[in-house]
Design an enzyme around this catalytic site. Sequence first.
Site, PDB file in Angstrom:
ATOM      1  N   ARG A 116      34.505  57.926  34.165  1.00 44.62           N
ATOM      2  CA  ARG A 116      33.841  57.987  32.857  1.00 44.62           C
ATOM      3  C   ARG A 116      32.895  59.177  32.770  1.00 44.62           C
ATOM      4  O   ARG A 116      32.390  59.649  33.779  1.00 44.62           O
ATOM      5  CB  ARG A 116      33.051  56.701  32.609  1.00 44.62           C
ATOM      6  CG  ARG A 116      33.752  55.736  31.693  1.00 44.62           C
ATOM      7  CD  ARG A 116      32.904  54.526  31.412  1.00 44.62           C
ATOM      8  NE  ARG A 116      32.282  54.005  32.583  1.00 44.62           N
ATOM      9  CZ  ARG A 116      31.007  54.193  32.917  1.00 44.62           C
ATOM     10  NH1 ARG A 116      30.213  54.900  32.126  1.00 44.62           N
ATOM     11  NH2 ARG A 116      30.514  53.686  34.028  1.00 44.62           N
ATOM     12  N   LYS A 259      36.007  50.774  27.910  1.00 40.33           N
ATOM     13  CA  LYS A 259      34.555  50.634  27.858  1.00 40.33           C
ATOM     14  C   LYS A 259      34.034  50.946  26.453  1.00 40.33           C
ATOM     15  O   LYS A 259      32.959  50.495  26.079  1.00 40.33           O
ATOM     16  CB  LYS A 259      33.892  51.529  28.906  1.00 40.33           C
ATOM     17  CG  LYS A 259      34.112  51.020  30.338  1.00 40.33           C
ATOM     18  CD  LYS A 259      33.514  49.633  30.582  1.00 40.33           C
ATOM     19  CE  LYS A 259      33.326  49.349  32.051  1.00 40.33           C
ATOM     20  NZ  LYS A 259      33.485  47.971  32.482  1.00 40.33           N
ATOM     21  N   HIS A 278      28.490  42.217  31.054  1.00 43.16           N
ATOM     22  CA  HIS A 278      29.324  43.031  31.932  1.00 43.16           C
ATOM     23  C   HIS A 278      29.532  42.194  33.188  1.00 43.16           C
ATOM     24  O   HIS A 278      28.800  42.307  34.175  1.00 43.16           O
ATOM     25  CB  HIS A 278      28.627  44.353  32.256  1.00 43.16           C
ATOM     26  CG  HIS A 278      29.520  45.338  32.934  1.00 43.16           C
ATOM     27  ND1 HIS A 278      29.097  46.181  33.926  1.00 43.16           N
ATOM     28  CD2 HIS A 278      30.844  45.614  32.755  1.00 43.16           C
ATOM     29  CE1 HIS A 278      30.105  46.941  34.319  1.00 43.16           C
ATOM     30  NE2 HIS A 278      31.166  46.607  33.635  1.00 43.16           N
ATOM     31  N   SER A 296      29.840  48.661  37.872  1.00 50.02           N
ATOM     32  CA  SER A 296      31.129  49.068  38.421  1.00 50.02           C
ATOM     33  C   SER A 296      31.073  49.171  39.947  1.00 50.02           C
ATOM     34  O   SER A 296      30.119  49.701  40.509  1.00 50.02           O
ATOM     35  CB  SER A 296      31.467  50.430  37.830  1.00 50.02           C
ATOM     36  OG  SER A 296      32.726  50.794  38.244  1.00 50.02           O
ATOM     37  N   LYS A 300      33.150  42.695  40.905  1.00 49.83           N
ATOM     38  CA  LYS A 300      33.496  41.725  39.849  1.00 49.83           C
ATOM     39  C   LYS A 300      34.995  41.389  39.899  1.00 49.83           C
ATOM     40  O   LYS A 300      35.371  40.227  39.905  1.00 49.83           O
ATOM     41  CB  LYS A 300      33.170  42.281  38.453  1.00 49.83           C
ATOM     42  CG  LYS A 300      31.718  42.495  38.166  1.00 49.83           C
ATOM     43  CD  LYS A 300      31.488  42.943  36.739  1.00 49.83           C
ATOM     44  CE  LYS A 300      32.141  44.249  36.363  1.00 49.83           C
ATOM     45  NZ  LYS A 300      31.723  45.426  37.115  1.00 49.83           N
ATOM     46  N   THR A 301      35.824  42.442  39.920  1.00 50.95           N
ATOM     47  CA  THR A 301      37.271  42.216  39.888  1.00 50.95           C
ATOM     48  C   THR A 301      37.728  41.543  41.184  1.00 50.95           C
ATOM     49  O   THR A 301      38.428  40.533  41.169  1.00 50.95           O
ATOM     50  CB  THR A 301      38.013  43.566  39.734  1.00 50.95           C
ATOM     51  OG1 THR A 301      37.468  44.241  38.612  1.00 50.95           O
ATOM     52  CG2 THR A 301      39.499  43.362  39.543  1.00 50.95           C
ATOM     53  N   ASP A 315      35.914  41.570  33.897  1.00 51.13           N
ATOM     54  CA  ASP A 315      34.936  42.625  33.591  1.00 51.13           C
ATOM     55  C   ASP A 315      34.022  42.386  32.384  1.00 51.13           C
ATOM     56  O   ASP A 315      32.870  42.785  32.410  1.00 51.13           O
ATOM     57  CB  ASP A 315      35.695  43.934  33.369  1.00 51.13           C
ATOM     58  CG  ASP A 315      34.812  45.154  33.506  1.00 51.13           C
ATOM     59  OD1 ASP A 315      33.953  45.164  34.401  1.00 51.13           O
ATOM     60  OD2 ASP A 315      34.969  46.097  32.716  1.00 51.13           O
ATOM     61  N   ARG A 380      42.957  53.520  40.213  1.00 51.41           N
ATOM     62  CA  ARG A 380      42.857  52.270  39.448  1.00 51.41           C
ATOM     63  C   ARG A 380      44.212  51.657  39.160  1.00 51.41           C
ATOM     64  O   ARG A 380      45.215  52.372  39.096  1.00 51.41           O
ATOM     65  CB  ARG A 380      42.203  52.552  38.095  1.00 51.41           C
ATOM     66  CG  ARG A 380      40.765  52.947  38.150  1.00 51.41           C
ATOM     67  CD  ARG A 380      39.905  51.728  38.292  1.00 51.41           C
ATOM     68  NE  ARG A 380      38.504  52.067  38.199  1.00 51.41           N
ATOM     69  CZ  ARG A 380      37.572  51.221  37.801  1.00 51.41           C
ATOM     70  NH1 ARG A 380      37.862  49.991  37.457  1.00 51.41           N
ATOM     71  NH2 ARG A 380      36.320  51.591  37.778  1.00 51.41           N
TER      72      ARG A 380
HETATM   73  N1  LIG Z   1      31.867  42.739  50.355  1.00 53.29           N
HETATM   74  C1  LIG Z   1      32.551  43.209  49.322  1.00 53.29           C
HETATM   75  N2  LIG Z   1      32.572  42.540  48.148  1.00 53.29           N
HETATM   76  C2  LIG Z   1      33.248  43.026  47.091  1.00 53.29           C
HETATM   77  N3  LIG Z   1      33.938  44.176  47.096  1.00 53.29           N
HETATM   78  C3  LIG Z   1      33.963  44.887  48.241  1.00 53.29           C
HETATM   79  C4  LIG Z   1      33.276  44.429  49.392  1.00 53.29           C
HETATM   80  N4  LIG Z   1      33.465  45.329  50.362  1.00 53.29           N
HETATM   81  C5  LIG Z   1      34.237  46.291  49.861  1.00 53.29           C
HETATM   82  N5  LIG Z   1      34.556  46.035  48.583  1.00 53.29           N
HETATM   83  C6  LIG Z   1      35.375  46.908  47.723  1.00 53.29           C
HETATM   84  O1  LIG Z   1      34.565  47.331  46.651  1.00 53.29           O
HETATM   85  C7  LIG Z   1      35.338  47.482  45.491  1.00 53.29           C
HETATM   86  C8  LIG Z   1      34.810  46.588  44.419  1.00 53.29           C
HETATM   87  O2  LIG Z   1      35.466  46.959  43.241  1.00 53.29           O
HETATM   88  P1  LIG Z   1      35.722  46.010  42.033  1.00 53.29           P
HETATM   89  O3  LIG Z   1      35.954  44.632  42.489  1.00 53.29           O
HETATM   90  O4  LIG Z   1      36.775  46.666  41.193  1.00 53.29           O
HETATM   91  O5  LIG Z   1      34.330  46.118  41.316  1.00 53.29           O
HETATM   92  P2  LIG Z   1      33.997  45.934  39.780  1.00 53.29           P
HETATM   93  O6  LIG Z   1      35.051  45.069  39.194  1.00 53.29           O
HETATM   94  O7  LIG Z   1      32.658  45.298  39.814  1.00 53.29           O
HETATM   95  O8  LIG Z   1      33.986  47.301  39.208  1.00 53.29           O
HETATM   96  C9  LIG Z   1      36.759  47.076  45.839  1.00 53.29           C
HETATM   97  O9  LIG Z   1      37.455  48.246  46.140  1.00 53.29           O
HETATM   98  C10 LIG Z   1      36.554  46.215  47.078  1.00 53.29           C
HETATM   99  O10 LIG Z   1      37.662  46.250  47.935  1.00 53.29           O
HETATM  100  C1  LIG Z   2      36.073  50.972  34.182  1.00 54.17           C
HETATM  101  C2  LIG Z   2      34.816  50.956  34.533  1.00 54.17           C
HETATM  102  O1  LIG Z   2      34.139  49.912  35.008  1.00 54.17           O
HETATM  103  P1  LIG Z   2      34.528  48.803  36.054  1.00 54.17           P
HETATM  104  O2  LIG Z   2      34.543  49.484  37.382  1.00 54.17           O
HETATM  105  O3  LIG Z   2      33.443  47.803  35.932  1.00 54.17           O
HETATM  106  O4  LIG Z   2      35.886  48.293  35.709  1.00 54.17           O
HETATM  107  C3  LIG Z   2      34.005  52.150  34.338  1.00 54.17           C
HETATM  108  O5  LIG Z   2      32.800  52.026  34.599  1.00 54.17           O
HETATM  109  O6  LIG Z   2      34.552  53.165  33.927  1.00 54.17           O
END
Ligand SMILES: Nc1ncnc2c1ncn2[C@@H]1O[C@H](COP(=O)(O)OP(=O)(O)O)[C@@H](O)[C@H]1O
Ligand SMILES: C=C(OP(=O)(O)O)C(=O)O
Length: 917
Positions: A116, A259, A278, A296, A300-301, A315, A380
């Site tokens: 972003r 977003k 969020h 981010s 979360k995911t 998200d 992604r």
């Molecule tokens: N302890 C942990 N808890 C959560 N994610 C972790 C951890 N350690 C490493 N990661 C990595 O961090 C990243 C978290 O990304 P994601 O779940 O997409 O975050 P968000 O959805 O909040 O943007 C993933 O690539 C995941 O594999």
């Molecule tokens: C897609 C985004 O957020 P997230 O990692 O929470 O999915 C972003 O911040 O561009």
Amino acid sequence: MASRTSLLRPLLRGSHVGLRCLHGSRRSLDQAKVRQRIADALKASPAGAGHQLPHDHHIFEDADMKMLHDLGIHTEWVQHNASPGTLYDEALRYEKGSAILSTGALAAFSGAKTGRSPMDKRVVEEPSTSEDIWWGSVNVPLTDKTFKINRERAIDYLNTRERLYVFDGFAGWDPEYRYKVRVITSRAYHALFMHNMLIRPTEEELANFGEPDYTIYNAGAFPCNRATPGMTSGTSVSLNFASREVVILGTQYAGEMKKGVFTIMNYLLPKRGILSMHASANEGRDGDVTVFFGLSGTGKTTLSADENRLLIGDDEHAWTNKGIFNIEGGCYAKAIGLTREKEPEIWDAIRFGALLENVVFDPRTGEVDYEDGSITENTRVPYPLEYIPNVKIPAVGGHPKNIIMLTCDAFGVLPPVSKLTPAQAMYHFISGYTAKVAGTEMGVTEPTATFSACFGAPFMVWHPAKYAELLADNMSKHNVNAWLINTGWTGGGFGKGHRMSLKDTRAIIDAIHTGDLAKAEYENFPRFNLQVPKSCPNVDAKMLMPSKTWSNQDEFNNASQRLAQLFKETIMLTTTISRSLNRAAQRTSLQQLRSKAWCERATLVVARGHLQAGTFCGIELTKAEATEHFEDVDIGIRIEREQRERQWQKTATSAFACRRLSHISMVRLFSTEKVVYGAAPFPGGKLAWNHHAQALNLIHERRCLQLVKNLTAVVLEKDEVLLNGLVRAKFQDEAEAKAFATILPFFEEAGEGPAPSTPPRKRDRAVELLMATPAKTKREEDDAAPGTPPRCEASKMRDEPATPPAPKRARQTRLMDEEEPVSEKTKLVPDAPEQHSVLMDEVPSPLEGNRELEKTESFLSGLLNVGLLLRANREQEARGGSARVAHGSRFSAPPGYPQVLMPSSVFSLTQAVSPKL
Ligand SMILES: Nc1ncnc2c1ncn2[C@@H]1O[C@H](COP(=O)(O)OP(=O)(O)O)[C@@H](O)[C@H]1O
Ligand SMILES: C=C(OP(=O)(O)O)C(=O)O
């Protein structure tokens, strides 16, 4: 391993020859003829054999086409809600580097921008929404004119394309809060992205879609013109809430669209009293819902995809009085370092229909190297919700039982899990501490500590207090447990320690869900005053207390001290933001600004790159106006020039600290990110500051208490107090209003600066008068003979007479500030302006009769609580205890102090739990 060049080689060439013949066709052809011509064209094309004939609704109906024509879009070939198969075809033919990977997912590349571009986001400033918006570095204002230039540029670009894609979908799974979104783009990749991320309409819903609520023009392949006023690079993401449009130029990062929609929802939902979050969410077998807040990269995911629970969304959610709902129709997972073992649900979602963005793959086998971050760390995979086997459709749930705040602590200081009190939950929500991880935002190459209010500041539109109040309200109504989970570093900070293991984090979350963690024994994590469990099933107990994971305790203490300091500064910033008071004040006309009483106190500063009258609500002036009306103009201009030369810090320090600071302190100071605000009586004046820590020191240590000290109040109506002759604060009832007035002397005493010059007797008298001033009703005012000056209790009190002439029709007298105590610092300013007694009618309150009262209340309560709490803290600490602050909207004053009922505010909560240094 695929080489970069081979990846970018077009996979199919020339196969569109046959399709081109359609461009000469006229839209008046009926659909059957159009379909026939496509079929013929496909047969004639080299890739035609076996090519799927687009489904009926891939081609726009005439009515829809007219809608596009009305927008200025004339491209004839427009695919409408094309199927993933069609979009695969289109991408493979026309978008360089696209390929079908071994899993069946489509590889796509977003070009130079792989994350972003928050610095390039702009929001149109226009009357119908401008007072709602939290203007600043997140919501940077844009003129309608520039928006129109960008929009036209985007449409011009789209019109140069032979093929366009439109995707119509919904945001919001709850039909009551559902919005229709239309995306118009030149890339099949973007259309497939939004097909995955928005809620896909059924055939019937699509047939009845009609006019969208919001339209996104994605012309990301074409840059904006950086010479356009308000543009600072070739990239621009601009939102216009009035025209309900988003224009994207100069970035093909698809996350901007998703977003963008979230930002729109963050405006629309709170306007309807609904909290947007969020956050991801999932649901247990018993229907218990967990919400995971996080910026981010915090997890979360990853953590919401849980084999034991139903996924609601990864998200973006909203929380209504019915429960929660997902805003999106898909997930947007990170692909870097992905393995089946660690994240099986996400791994298995990578199949036909999913996109893989910016990943490196072997062109022969289509195998992806998930470890390769050479294009970006922010690789992604967007996929539809249904690709997660245990998904909940419709994606709605009940009221959350657990709220988990995810923080990715790059300092390695915070415990892997702590149980939060409601006050602490609000504190952490408002401060939103985490680290930005590499890649998600352009320019972030390693974890960087950040405080992102509401764990999503870049997407918030209102002031964080709006979301915080909604969250506090929901949490108290539904008795929610709150937890803070550190998914970041342990055993040392980034570079020394290591990332918390996903296995441990999952085990902790499991223990929250089974209820084991709530039953555990807890110990205190000092400095942050967090409650940390002594044990957790399937987690090594040593892991739970951070100090035990660090080999060097001095280093741990230093890191912890540093982080606490950052928290302290941030919460101070957040609690004192003036919300949209400054916007309200901006409505004051330049004419009023020119009034002598105002000019004498004017200080010019530069904010948002414009010369502004600092203490006057950020009204923008031309240099000519400034020169005409303000004696200090040279300093403003110099700063502006030097700012351009990037000597901001030096200028700010020398010019303001030595000369103008005390000048401005007359109108009080408080600060937000790198910006110092002049508060009452003319809120919103801004000073740019380079180091917010430095600015804070000045305010926090020397000025903050003066800030509250100089407040004056007049009880206007039974329940209304006029503060410093300008800001009206409405209270629940007369008792509360009077209590407010009574408390003022305590602020005065709380000042750390030199003793006020007004003798105590006079001060007491002032309070007495305040309390005695009968509330004047509107009727009484109207009955007063025109031209009769009001009873001026204030000037009776003062030795000097009130300077301005009596107004024609005066209604209310302003009780003036106490004279500014002359300290050594103020002596540095020989020309420190005098404060004059002015009657209200001469300088009418810009807040008068407007809808800002509620916001004013919040602002005031935040402001006042700071003062009270500082004093309370000091006193309690002197007695060896910690500050006592009641939960909820009431501040519990120290013994001997009157109990003050403040308007509902989350600020008192946040102050109470701020870490001890
Ligand atoms: N302890 C942990 N808890 C959560 N994610 C972790 C951890 N350690 C490493 N990661 C990595 O961090 C990243 C978290 O990304 P994601 O779940 O997409 O975050 P968000 O959805 O909040 O943007 C993933 O690539 C995941 O594999
Ligand atoms: C897609 C985004 O957020 P997230 O990692 O929470 O999915 C972003 O911040 O561009």
